[in-house]
Design a protein around this motif. Structure first.
Motif, PDB file in Angstrom:
ATOM      1  N   MET A   1      -8.057  -1.660  -8.381  1.00 13.44           N
ATOM      2  CA  MET A   1      -6.858  -1.140  -9.058  1.00 13.44           C
ATOM      3  C   MET A   1      -6.159  -2.286  -9.775  1.00 13.44           C
ATOM      4  O   MET A   1      -5.901  -3.325  -9.189  1.00 13.44           O
ATOM      5  N   LYS A   2      -5.864  -2.054 -11.039  1.00 15.44           N
ATOM      6  CA  LYS A   2      -5.277  -3.128 -11.833  1.00 15.44           C
ATOM      7  C   LYS A   2      -3.760  -2.962 -11.938  1.00 15.44           C
ATOM      8  O   LYS A   2      -3.023  -3.926 -12.068  1.00 15.44           O
ATOM      9  N   LYS A   4      -0.042  -1.223 -10.645  1.00 20.02           N
ATOM     10  CA  LYS A   4       0.686  -0.709  -9.484  1.00 20.02           C
ATOM     11  C   LYS A   4       0.890   0.812  -9.547  1.00 20.02           C
ATOM     12  O   LYS A   4       0.753   1.513  -8.552  1.00 20.02           O
ATOM     13  N   SER A   5       1.202   1.290 -10.760  1.00 24.09           N
ATOM     14  CA  SER A   5       1.561   2.710 -10.882  1.00 24.09           C
ATOM     15  C   SER A   5       0.362   3.644 -10.700  1.00 24.09           C
ATOM     16  O   SER A   5       0.541   4.849 -10.510  1.00 24.09           O
ATOM     17  N   GLN A   6      -0.838   3.115 -10.720  1.00 29.84           N
ATOM     18  CA  GLN A   6      -2.017   3.967 -10.511  1.00 29.84           C
ATOM     19  C   GLN A   6      -1.999   4.629  -9.132  1.00 29.84           C
ATOM     20  O   GLN A   6      -2.660   5.638  -8.901  1.00 29.84           O
ATOM     21  N   LYS A   7      -1.207   4.019  -8.234  1.00 28.30           N
ATOM     22  CA  LYS A   7      -1.145   4.535  -6.867  1.00 28.30           C
ATOM     23  C   LYS A   7      -0.618   5.969  -6.790  1.00 28.30           C
ATOM     24  O   LYS A   7      -0.842   6.661  -5.799  1.00 28.30           O
ATOM     25  N   VAL A   8       0.101   6.394  -7.838  1.00 33.72           N
ATOM     26  CA  VAL A   8       0.627   7.773  -7.846  1.00 33.72           C
ATOM     27  C   VAL A   8      -0.511   8.781  -7.631  1.00 33.72           C
ATOM     28  O   VAL A   8      -0.320   9.843  -7.044  1.00 33.72           O
ATOM     29  N   ALA A 440      -3.933  -4.329  -2.865  1.00 31.31           N
ATOM     30  CA  ALA A 440      -5.231  -3.999  -3.464  1.00 31.31           C
ATOM     31  C   ALA A 440      -5.261  -4.265  -4.969  1.00 31.31           C
ATOM     32  O   ALA A 440      -6.294  -4.084  -5.616  1.00 31.31           O
ATOM     33  N   ILE A 441      -4.101  -4.657  -5.526  1.00 25.18           N
ATOM     34  CA  ILE A 441      -4.060  -4.863  -6.978  1.00 25.18           C
ATOM     35  C   ILE A 441      -4.911  -6.077  -7.361  1.00 25.18           C
ATOM     36  O   ILE A 441      -4.809  -7.152  -6.783  1.00 25.18           O
ATOM     37  N   GLY A 445      -8.572  -6.549 -12.935  1.00 25.86           N
ATOM     38  CA  GLY A 445      -9.280  -5.279 -12.899  1.00 25.86           C
ATOM     39  C   GLY A 445     -10.533  -5.401 -12.060  1.00 25.86           C
ATOM     40  O   GLY A 445     -10.899  -6.482 -11.600  1.00 25.86           O
ATOM     41  N   GLU A 446     -11.174  -4.253 -11.873  1.00 32.40           N
ATOM     42  CA  GLU A 446     -12.394  -4.277 -11.066  1.00 32.40           C
ATOM     43  C   GLU A 446     -13.488  -5.016 -11.829  1.00 32.40           C
ATOM     44  O   GLU A 446     -13.634  -4.830 -13.039  1.00 32.40           O
TER      45      GLU A 446
END
Lengths: 453, 143
Positions: A1-2, A4-8, A440-441, A445-446
């Motif tokens: 996960m790159k 923070k807001s992707q966690k939504v 996990a950030i 990026g991955e």
């Protein structure tokens, strides 16, 4: 996960899992009723159970799509979500409307329109919510550093899915006209714009999981979604054969429906070919299995089993029988259920930092869920064919036939138990991942395991 | 070899073309085919009330009509000619709810006006032409 807001996305995935479990529960209630055991009739009559079962399906799949979009779009656009707070608000309002709708079905608050049973006052709330969702996604995409084909295909799929909900909100006095536009929503969703969403998500997953060059994947993405619309739009005609429409739909629907499996076959060939070209170095095997599973089962369930009864000569006898349920179950599971599972299997390790990539529970979940669903499809097929033979060809009364085919529902329940075991194992894994964490950030990026040519 | 730009043109061009054809056929269906086959002019207030009740009570959550709905209870497109109005009235007014062969139909407290409206709706449906649906059985063992 790159970002923070992707966690939504986690909220949507978790909600999706809960609804799926409920959907399966209602499936059991209905299967038992078909076997003659309807002990819950006083509280949950069959028409409430079926409305709940079908709408939970729609809502859990769309929740999965929304979660996927919140995870994928920031990654593709290389930016944080436009507003994480609004995304959370959108989640909670979505969940509340969903719960009210499902609870309402049990008090007779529904409309008798298959798949669109949610009453109209709630439709407006759904529409408002979806507008908020789309604004967040579009603003994120527009402010992003790059605008990829994958992101646009996914976003346009979501936009068109929302627009196509509108014809289903109008009341037509003539039942045949109402049915005509109901298929604008349902058919043009599942055999049209949802395939854009599916194509977008598959492309994203394949880019990440196989390391094949984005340009190659996105080129074929255009071809596949092109084939989808080429066959799927006029393929709507197979719903207009025997519902009051003119005769030409038999010809048009017949021809274009016969082409619909091609789009799904394209999707299968696309995924399998990219996997073969890929370098197979990505460690997340579960995500890869579910991705390939989507591509293959969607062809079987939506493509082939759809074709099995869309020829007008065949459909005259199978229309309105359990043969439709046979196709419907494997199609939804293969094309969309499995796709949501693929996204979850891919995104969860990245959001939580727990590298559950290829564990025993995950593998067992994969096989039991799929074998169970194939068994269910076979049970529906047997029941459907028996129903068609006895009722439509031999002329026995509906209820006489219903008694004869009861044993098939016993088989269905056995298979559904295997399927449910798979679902529960998948959820166990979901819990093992734990909650998403800022730790996990990965700012870079991955790592992409790019294929070198 | 196909380029990405050509693939995009194929996608957009195909979609626009087939969507346009679909819209054209929709207009024709709504203005010619559907009215010819389903006689909307025969939908008086009673039929309209029946249609409303059909929806409101989610009858297609168990039955099918025009082959659409759930598969738990009989197809009702031709129920008016198959069973007749008296039979339908009996089903809809069964004091404990209709219970065919141990299966339970929801118990409805319809008024007389509502029962007659549903019967009128089934009569309207019965007169619709659906390209040969429901098909005639090949054999008639029950007769």
């Amino acid at each position: 996960m790159k970002y923070k807001s992707q966690k939504v996305a986690y909220y949507f995935f978790a909600f999706s899992m809960i609804l799926l479990l409920l959907q399966v529960t209602y499936g059991f209630i209905m299967a038992f009723a078909h076997m003659g055991y309807d002990g819950l009739h006083e509280w949950i009559p069959f028409n409430a159970a079926t409305a709940t079962h079908k709408n939970l399906l729609v809502v859990w799949i769309i929740s999965g799509f929304m979660g996927a979009a919140y995870f994928i779009i920031p990654d593709e656009a290389e930016t944080e979500l436009w507003s994480e707070a609004l995304a959370k608000l959108q989640f909670w309002s979505w969940a509340i409307v969903g719960v009210i709708a499902v609870a309402g079905f049990h008090f007779g608050w529904f409309e008798g329109r298959k798949f669109l049973e949610i009453p109209r006052p709630l439709d407006y709330l759904v529409a408002l919510n979806v507008v908020l969702f789309l604004v967040i996604i579009l603003m994120t995409l527009l402010k992003g550093k790059r605008q990829t084909t994958t992101a646009w295909v996914l976003t346009m799929g979501l936009v068109f899915a929302a627009l196509l909900y509108l014809p289903g909100m109008v009341y037509f006095e003539n039942l045949a006209v109402d049915s005509f536009f109901r298929w604008w929503v349902v058919h043009l969703w599942v055999e049209g714009v949802w395939e854009l969403i599916m194509g977008g998500i598959l492309a994203y997953l394949l880019i990440r999981l196989t390391g094949v060059d984005r340009e190659v994947i996105e080129k074929w993405l255009y071809v596949i979604v092109g084939l989808t619309f080429l066959s799927g739009i006029l393929g709507t005609g197979h719903h207009y054969y025997y519902t009051g429409g003119p005769k030409y739909w038999l010809l048009i629907g017949g021809i274009f429906s016969a082409m619909e499996p091609l789009a799904f076959l394209g999707m299968t060939a696309f995924a399998v070919q990219m996997y073969r070209k890929g370098n197979k170095r990505h460690p997340n095997k579960l995500a890869l299995y579910w991705t390939l599973n989507t591509a293959i089962l969607s062809f079987l369930g939506a493509g082939l089993l759809g074709l099995a009864h869309t020829l007008p000569q065949v459909n005259l006898y199978t229309h309105g029988t359990l043969v439709t349920a046979m196709h419907g179950h494997l199609a939804f599971w293969g094309a969309y259920g499995s796709l949501v599972f693929a996204v979850i299997a891919y995104a969860m390790p990245l959001m939580t930092g727990r590298k559950i990539y290829d564990n025993f529970i995950g593998n067992l979940a994969f096989w039991t869920a799929n074998i169970g669903m194939l068994g269910m499809t076979a049970a529906f097929a047997a029941a459907g064919v028996a129903q068609v033979s006895l009722e439509r060809l031999a002329g026995y009364e509906f209820m006489e036939v219903a008694k004869v085919i009861e044993p098939h529902f016993f088989v269905l329940i056995i298979a559904a138990t295997v399927f449910t075991t798979g679902i529960l194992l998948f959820m166990w894994n979901f819990l093992l991942y734990g909650a998403p964490s800022d730790e996990a950030i990965q700012p870079e990026g991955e790592p992409v395991f790019q294929v070198t040519t | 070899m196909l380029t990405k730009r050509q693939a995009k043109t194929f996608f957009i061009g195909g979609t626009v073309l087939f969507a346009a054809i679909f819209l054209g056929l929709t207009i024709d269906t709504l203005s010619n085919g559907l009215p010819r086959n389903t006689h909307p002019e025969k939908m008086d207030d009673q039929v309209k009330l029946g249609r409303y009740l059909w929806d409101k009570n989610n009858c297609m959550g168990c039955h099918t009509i025009m082959g659409e709905g759930a598969y738990y209870a009989p197809e009702l497109t031709r129920v008016y000619s198959r069973k007749g109005p008296a039979y339908i009235r009996t089903v809809l007014t069964a004091p404990e709810g209709w219970q065919p062969r141990g299966r339970n139909m929801v118990k409805y407290d319809f008024t007389d006006e509502e029962v007659e409206a549903l019967i009128a709706f089934f009569k309207w449906m019965d007169e619709a032409y659906l390209n040969g649906f429901p098909p005639k059985p090949w054999l008639q063992p029950s007769e």
